[in-house]
Design a protein around this motif. Structure first.
Motif, PDB file in Angstrom:
ATOM      1  N   ALA A  72       2.401   1.627  -3.498  1.00  0.00           N
ATOM      2  CA  ALA A  72       1.388   2.014  -4.480  1.00  0.00           C
ATOM      3  C   ALA A  72       1.034   3.491  -4.356  1.00  0.00           C
ATOM      4  CB  ALA A  72       0.143   1.158  -4.322  1.00  0.00           C
ATOM      5  N   VAL A  73       0.833   3.961  -3.147  1.00  0.00           N
ATOM      6  CA  VAL A  73       0.484   5.375  -2.945  1.00  0.00           C
ATOM      7  C   VAL A  73       1.663   6.271  -3.308  1.00  0.00           C
ATOM      8  CG1 VAL A  73      -0.102   7.088  -1.177  1.00  0.00           C
ATOM      9  CG2 VAL A  73      -1.312   4.913  -1.264  1.00  0.00           C
ATOM     10  N   PHE A  74       2.879   5.832  -3.005  1.00  0.00           N
ATOM     11  CA  PHE A  74       4.062   6.617  -3.373  1.00  0.00           C
ATOM     12  C   PHE A  74       4.148   6.776  -4.890  1.00  0.00           C
ATOM     13  CE2 PHE A  74       8.528   6.686  -4.732  1.00  0.00           C
ATOM     14  CZ  PHE A  74       8.911   7.898  -4.182  1.00  0.00           C
ATOM     15  N   LEU A 123       1.691   6.503  -7.100  1.00  0.00           N
ATOM     16  CA  LEU A 123       0.593   7.364  -7.556  1.00  0.00           C
ATOM     17  C   LEU A 123       0.858   8.830  -7.243  1.00  0.00           C
ATOM     18  CD1 LEU A 123      -2.539   5.225  -6.647  1.00  0.00           C
ATOM     19  CD2 LEU A 123      -1.684   5.785  -8.935  1.00  0.00           C
ATOM     20  N   SER A 124       1.489   9.099  -6.098  1.00  0.00           N
ATOM     21  CA  SER A 124       1.738  10.491  -5.719  1.00  0.00           C
ATOM     22  C   SER A 124       2.757  11.150  -6.641  1.00  0.00           C
ATOM     23  CB  SER A 124       2.194  10.579  -4.265  1.00  0.00           C
ATOM     24  OG  SER A 124       3.485  10.024  -4.115  1.00  0.00           O
ATOM     25  N   GLY A 168       0.821  -1.213   0.000  1.00  0.00           N
ATOM     26  CA  GLY A 168       0.000   0.000   0.000  1.00  0.00           C
ATOM     27  C   GLY A 168       0.847   1.252   0.000  1.00  0.00           C
ATOM     28  N   THR A 169       1.921   1.245   0.788  1.00  0.00           N
ATOM     29  CA  THR A 169       2.814   2.394   0.856  1.00  0.00           C
ATOM     30  C   THR A 169       3.486   2.643  -0.495  1.00  0.00           C
ATOM     31  OG1 THR A 169       3.231   1.972   3.202  1.00  0.00           O
ATOM     32  CG2 THR A 169       4.832   3.356   2.052  1.00  0.00           C
ATOM     33  N   LYS A 208       1.812  14.611  -0.429  1.00  0.00           N
ATOM     34  CA  LYS A 208       2.551  13.344  -0.379  1.00  0.00           C
ATOM     35  C   LYS A 208       2.143  12.615   0.895  1.00  0.00           C
ATOM     36  CE  LYS A 208       4.985  14.522  -3.956  1.00  0.00           C
ATOM     37  NZ  LYS A 208       4.400  14.275  -5.206  1.00  0.00           N
ATOM     38  N   SER A 209       2.102  11.316   0.819  1.00  0.00           N
ATOM     39  CA  SER A 209       1.666  10.560   1.992  1.00  0.00           C
ATOM     40  C   SER A 209       2.844   9.791   2.585  1.00  0.00           C
ATOM     41  CB  SER A 209       0.549   9.596   1.604  1.00  0.00           C
ATOM     42  OG  SER A 209       0.989   8.739   0.580  1.00  0.00           O
ATOM     43  N   PHE A 227       2.026   3.613   5.470  1.00  0.00           N
ATOM     44  CA  PHE A 227       0.761   3.053   5.926  1.00  0.00           C
ATOM     45  C   PHE A 227       1.023   1.889   6.870  1.00  0.00           C
ATOM     46  CE2 PHE A 227      -0.540   5.231   2.100  1.00  0.00           C
ATOM     47  CZ  PHE A 227      -1.735   5.794   2.477  1.00  0.00           C
TER      48      PHE A 227
END
Length: 115
Positions: free
Chosen positions: A58-60, A62-63, A55-56, A70-71, A74
């Motif tokens: 994937a979000v990185f 996408l960001s 998840g971390t 930026k997130s 997770f």
């Protein structure tokens, strides 16, 4: 033989062990409640809080392509994971007694090895 483990008092979350089965009683998430036979249980374990690597990542990724904040990293909450009748079931835990959960799982594991 009946043993009861109160994992959380409010809302009530407890595990009740009987001779051939155990019950999970969850007043907060009623769909997680149920009766489980030891003979259909392949394994059960308590999982500590951990990082959700996929998840971390994937979000990185996408960001990089999408505008916005930026997130960070997770995390996955503590949980009980069990393989029951060939299906993986996960019970997320919040504000609970960790020692009671470990005790209950140890007792359930004793019944699995007896079959």
């Amino acid at each position: 033989m009946k043993k009861e483990f109160i994992i959380k008092k409010s809302p009530l979350l407890k595990i009740v062990l009987n001779k051939t089965e155990f019950k999970i009683i969850n007043h907060q998430y009623k769909q997680e409640s149920g009766v489980f036979s030891y003979s259909k249980l392949y394994d059960i374990e308590f999982k500590e809080k951990s990082i959700d690597i996929f998840g971390t990542i994937a979000v990185f990724i996408l960001s990089i392509f999408l505008p916005g904040p930026k997130s960070g990293i997770f995390k996955i909450k503590e949980r009980i994971r069990m393989n029951y009748d060939g299906v993986e079931r996960i019970f997320i835990l919040f504000n609970f007694d960790k020692n009671t959960v470990k005790e209950a799982i140890a007792e359930i594991e004793k019944h699995i090895t007896e079959k």
